[in-house]
Design a protein around this motif. Structure first.
Motif, mmCIF file in Angstrom:
data_model
loop_
_atom_site.group_PDB
_atom_site.id
_atom_site.type_symbol
_atom_site.label_atom_id
_atom_site.label_comp_id
_atom_site.label_asym_id
_atom_site.label_seq_id
_atom_site.Cartn_x
_atom_site.Cartn_y
_atom_site.Cartn_z
ATOM 1 N N LYS A 85 48.183 46.821 50.934
ATOM 2 C CA LYS A 85 46.960 46.700 51.732
ATOM 3 C C LYS A 85 46.475 45.265 51.669
ATOM 4 O O LYS A 85 46.258 44.715 50.577
ATOM 5 N N ASN A 86 46.319 44.639 52.840
ATOM 6 C CA ASN A 86 45.717 43.314 52.919
ATOM 7 C C ASN A 86 44.215 43.501 52.742
ATOM 8 O O ASN A 86 43.515 43.923 53.648
ATOM 9 N N GLY A 87 43.733 43.242 51.530
ATOM 10 C CA GLY A 87 42.373 43.595 51.151
ATOM 11 C C GLY A 87 42.443 44.777 50.209
ATOM 12 O O GLY A 87 43.320 44.854 49.350
ATOM 13 N N THR A 88 41.520 45.724 50.348
ATOM 14 C CA THR A 88 41.516 46.916 49.499
ATOM 15 C C THR A 88 41.491 48.156 50.374
ATOM 16 O O THR A 88 40.975 48.126 51.505
ATOM 17 N N PHE A 89 42.021 49.274 49.844
ATOM 18 C CA PHE A 89 42.094 50.505 50.622
ATOM 19 C C PHE A 89 40.703 51.041 50.967
ATOM 20 O O PHE A 89 40.497 51.657 51.999
ATOM 21 N N THR A 127 43.318 35.181 51.157
ATOM 22 C CA THR A 127 41.901 34.828 51.013
ATOM 23 C C THR A 127 41.124 35.791 50.112
ATOM 24 O O THR A 127 39.932 35.615 49.905
ATOM 25 N N GLY A 128 41.767 36.820 49.604
ATOM 26 C CA GLY A 128 41.065 37.793 48.771
ATOM 27 C C GLY A 128 42.025 38.616 47.964
ATOM 28 O O GLY A 128 43.035 38.112 47.445
ATOM 29 N N LYS A 129 41.759 39.923 47.894
ATOM 30 C CA LYS A 129 42.580 40.824 47.089
ATOM 31 C C LYS A 129 43.691 41.465 47.908
ATOM 32 O O LYS A 129 43.542 41.676 49.118
#
Length: 968
Positions: free
Chosen positions: A884-888, A934-936
């Motif tokens: 996941k690009n970011g969080t689920f 850029t993040g998680k």
């Protein structure tokens, strides 16, 4: 001065034996002149006495030596030169602790393989041959330097180790201590032929017989004998580690102390035992270096305590095993006399008897008069953590431990290497893993339906997902004892004296236990006890042979008797030729049973007087060279003697089962040039009956075939191994830097290694092969260099965010999702019937916004498991990764994470692993695109095929889960 040179076929065979474990021979060192030794503290001494052994002498003299300094004699192994052995660290430690080092050197004209001749009677007796040459070197050192004669010590590797114990036995008035590395007992062999048997499988004598060999080396001596430190690798198949046991028996008997260990602990993770005299002094100690092959163990990654120089340099037969034998031997010798005061250590939390759950801080207090170097924490005798600074503590996630009782202990090390161990604490874990998987156990010997007699070894194999703690043996339902793991991976054995059981059928079982208290019993094996199944016994009583049909006219009854019973006898065959060949035969008719085995006792005296002479002893069934079942031959000049009775046990006669045969004992001697050659043999206590032990004690062979040693690798590579066994290979395990990476059960044996999961630099590859009897062998001589930074790319790693990690679970149809209650991420099917999916979170924001991601992979670490989800519902199950690009959802766990859409699904898979860590294959293109710059970035893991039964693995969060990214 010239000595007899050993070469030809025998020399070549010895080379193979010496090199068989570690693979490549030691490269010849450059001439010492080329190293500038004229200006070095490592110098040659050219005149030191009569030198009857024709050896070279080298010495190492540190700067600024004090008066009355100690001396260490260091003896190199076969194929080495004296200039190679300082790589063990002795010269560097001499600089630090201020002692002299003497390096004797063997010459090729004395021994083709540059081995000290530890098996030649003329070289191992007091004031003779090589032993005297080494003693004269010591005398020369004492004459030229201020040396404390009370502190002279000797150590060495392999042939040098055997020679180490020669010096301790022949010159107990010279040496205060000895430390053989992979050696053999003193006078284990007195000929080259005997040497091979001594090296493998080893020679079994009583402690008294071993002791007497030492005592007779200097019979008039009444003073103290040297203290002995015995080191051996448990996977040494060049010089089998049975020699350590025999040497222990020899030297405890020499010192008059028993074989019950007074010190029983672990040092740097390895078993260590000490044997004390009545005054409490450790006079003999043993180190069993688990999984090490043939060599001297060192630790190049660690500096000598209190110094700035590392412990040795790894090379051929000088092995990096994370324990510095040089330092511990120096301590044993008392060379580190600057600090002899051990630290104090105690566990301060948790409390003894406490009930624990969740994450618990295990703390220890430790003090020392100089300083604490480190404190090690062990749970259930397994090292789990190390802390080098106060407050000394270890964070224990009890959720990853099995429910039930556990033991905690702390061990403190001071800067001089002195150690002490805390009292043991017992605690109870709740909220951990409910290990309900029982071990597996099976009896492998004897087989069902067998007939047994006398004393036999019952053998069983056992395994468990968390570990076997003990194996009990039962006879007719009653526990008779616990099994002893006789080999590195088993089998467990129990010696059963059947003579105290009635004739008839008896039922055998084995019961295995794991750490959680789960037990399992083997299938019952019914055997028939029948002492009459030993169809032939012969003790040669006072009246003569006990059996009819003997023809001993060419042999003679002799008063020498194996049993020592007054009036009993043996038979003696003697052949002394005079410019011809003489053969003497004793024979008897024997009716064999099914699966028969021959056991007998013998003494030999075979001697050749010239190069064309030969002397032999053979045991033959009927006639012909193909029917020889046991033999010893001496060709050329020299002797083969067995001063004590030797048992030859369980010789397989099954090729002649259920037949009446003629069993012959034959001595033959040939001498066409003199009357001096002889062949003499004494035979006694002959029996033919069923086998007493499993026939398969031969380990398989294994070799890492790719990549090649010293190769440079990158990306994903196949690590392959060849393995073979006389019965069959069960499995091959692959290890990276000592951690299990994969297991393959079918040839060709291969493991796909994603090298991006490890740091660039040198890494060791190892393979272990197991056969059906759980005999095991190891190949660990392959090192490769990982280079994943070529082509202008950069490789970075991200550990997961432990606070975000966890797992979610749901029914098979996705209904009733819930967040897992244990912090350790789980994958598989839990005891509640729900399917678990693990989620790991990584902060990948440090990646450059303009980076082009070229490769990526995920490495996870096993915490524990229940069942085998890799084989449920079908063998070959794998873990699959969604990204996941970011969080689920939110960063932490929530029920919607179970079915939330991934940016990229199935980006890579992880194959089966049952311990340690495992890296995935490289992510596919959609996986690379899903990594957030850029993040998680979150990874969700699940089994590709949902387990049908309760089967799951727990994975370690934080540093146990690592995302590796290569970009440019």
């Amino acid at each position: 001065m010239m000595k007899r040179r050993f070469g030809g076929a025998v020399g070549a065979l010895l080379t193979l034996a010496v090199l068989g474990c570690e693979g490549m021979p030691q490269e010849a060192a450059p001439p010492l002149e080329a190293l500038g030794v004229a200006e070095s503290p490592f110098t040659q001494v050219t005149s030191f006495g009569t030198n009857p052994g024709n050896l070279k002498m080298w010495k190492y003299v540190p700067a600024n030596m004090p008066a009355n300094a100690p001396l260490v004699v260091a003896l190199h192994g076969c194929t080495q030169q004296a200039s190679a052995y300082p790589n063990t660290g002795w010269s560097a430690l001499a600089d630090q602790l201020k002692f002299y080092v003497l390096y004797p050197e063997q010459l090729k004209e004395n021994n083709t393989n540059i081995c000290f001749n530890w098996f030649e009677p003329g070289d191992i007796a007091r004031d003779q041959g090589e032993a005297l040459s080494i003693k004269q070197m010591v005398d020369k050192m004492k004459a030229d330097h201020s040396i404390d004669g009370r502190r002279v010590f000797v150590t060495g590797l392999s042939a040098g180790a055997a020679m180490t114990l020669v010096m301790a036995a022949a010159y107990p008035d010279v040496f205060a201590g000895a430390a053989p590395m992979a050696g053999v007992p003193y006078k284990c062999a007195t000929s080259m032929n005997d040497a091979f048997t001594c090296m493998s499988p080893g020679v079994d004598k009583t402690a008294t017989a071993w002791r007497d060999l030492v005592r007779n080396a200097y019979p008039s001596y009444t003073g103290p004998y040297p203290k002995i430190s015995l080191w051996h690798g448990t996977s040494d198949y060049v010089v089998k580690n049975t020699n350590q046991t025999e040497a222990l028996e020899q030297w405890t008997a020499v010192h008059g102390i028993d074989l019950t260990a007074d010190v029983n602990d672990t040092v740097a993770g390895y078993p260590h035992k000490g044997y004390k005299d009545a005054a409490g002094n450790v006079l003999v100690e043993t180190y069993a270096i688990t999984s090490m092959g043939h060599g001297t163990p060192i630790d190049p990654a660690t500096k000598f305590p209190g110094g700035t120089v590392a412990c040795g340099t790894a090379g051929a037969f000088i092995l990096d095993t994370d324990i510095c034998s040089t330092w511990y031997v120096a301590k044993f010798f008392g060379l580190d006399n600057s600090d002899a005061v051990p630290p104090t250590v105690s566990l301060s939390a948790p409390a003894n008897g406490a009930t624990l759950s969740g994450t618990v801080l295990v703390t220890a207090s430790a003090t020392d008069n100089v300083g604490i170097a480190k404190v090690e924490f062990s749970i259930d005798n397994t090292l789990v953590g190390t802390d080098t600074a106060s407050p000394f503590e270890y964070s224990w996630n009890t959720a990853a431990a099995t429910n039930g009782a556990h033991t905690l202990v702390a061990r403190a090390y001071d800067t001089a290497g002195n150690t002490s161990t805390s009292s043991t604490l017992s605690v109870t874990v709740t909220g951990g893993i409910s290990d309900t998987t029982a071990p597996t156990v099976a009896i492998t010997f004897p087989t069902a339906g067998s007939t047994v007699a006398g004393a036999i070894d019952i053998a069983a194999t056992a395994s468990d997902d968390t570990g076997v703690t003990k194996v009990e043996f039962l006879i007719d339902g009653a526990v008779v004892g616990q099994g002893v793991a006789s080999l590195q991976a088993g089998p467990y054995t129990y010696n059963w004296n059947t003579t105290s059981y009635s004739t008839g059928v008896h039922n055998l079982q084995a019961r295995a236990y794991d750490a959680a208290g789960n037990t399992a019993a083997s299938a019952t094996v019914a055997v028939t006890v029948d002492q009459n199944s030993v169809r032939f016994t012969e003790r040669f009583s006072n009246a003569g042979p006990d059996n009819a049909d003997w023809s001993i006219t060419e042999w003679a009854l002799d008063a020498s008797d194996q049993t020592g019973v007054t009036g009993s006898q043996s038979i003696l065959g003697s052949a002394t030729p005079s410019f011809n060949t003489v053969t003497r035969t004793a024979s008897v008719s024997v009716t064999l049973t099914s699966n028969p085995r021959l056991t007998y006792w013998r003494k030999l005296d075979l001697s050749g007087a010239n190069t064309s002479a030969s002397a032999s002893f053979r045991v033959v069934v009927n006639n012909g060279t193909d029917n020889v079942v046991d033999s010893v031959t001496k060709s050329g000049v020299g002797t083969i003697t067995e001063a004590n009775w030797t048992q030859r046990a369980d010789i397989d006669l099954s090729a002649y089962a259920n037949r009446t045969v003629i069993l012959k004992f034959i001595v033959t001697a040939t001498d066409t040039g003199s009357t001096l050659t002889r062949a003499k043999a004494w035979v006694d206590s002959i029996s033919v009956g069923p086998p007493s032990a499993s026939a398969d004690t031969t380990p398989p062979t294994v070799n890492v075939t790719a990549p090649a040693n010293a190769a440079t690798v990158s990306g994903t590579v196949d690590v392959t191994a060849s393995a073979s066994d006389t019965v069959g290979v069960n499995k091959v395990e692959f290890y990276i830097d000592g951690s299990l990476a994969d297991t393959d059960t079918v040839a060709p044996y291969v493991f796909t290694w994603n090298t991006a999961g490890v740091a660039n630099g040198s890494h060791s590859l190892m393979a272990k092969a197991y056969d059906a009897a759980n005999n095991v062998s190891t190949d660990n001589d392959t090192s490769v260099t990982v280079s994943n930074t070529s082509g202008g790319t950069t490789t970075v790693t991200f550990s997961s965010i432990a606070a975000d990690d966890g797992y979610v679970k749901a029914n098979a149809d996705g209904t009733s999702p819930a967040v897992g209650t244990i912090t350790t991420p789980a994958v598989g099917k839990g005891t509640d019937g729900k399917l678990n999916r693990s989620i790991f979170s990584f902060d990948t924001s440090s990646l450059p916004d303009t980076a082009t991601i070229m490769r990526a992979s995920l490495k996870v670490t096993l915490s524990s498991s229940s069942g085998d989800p890799w084989a449920d519902p079908a063998a070959g199950n794998t873990l699959t990764i969604d990204l996941k690009n970011g969080t689920f959802g939110a960063a932490t766990m929530e029920t919607t994470d179970y079915a939330a859409a991934a940016t990229a699904a199935g980006v890579a898979e992880l194959i089966k692993f049952t311990t340690g860590a495992q890296s995935s294959a490289d992510f596919n293109a959609s996986g690379l695109a899903a990594i957030n710059k850029t993040g998680k970035t979150q990874a969700r893991l699940q089994f590709k095929q949902n387990p049908s039964g309760t089967a799951y693995v727990f994975l370690t969060e934080g540093t146990g889960a690592v995302l590796t990214v290569e970009y440019k």
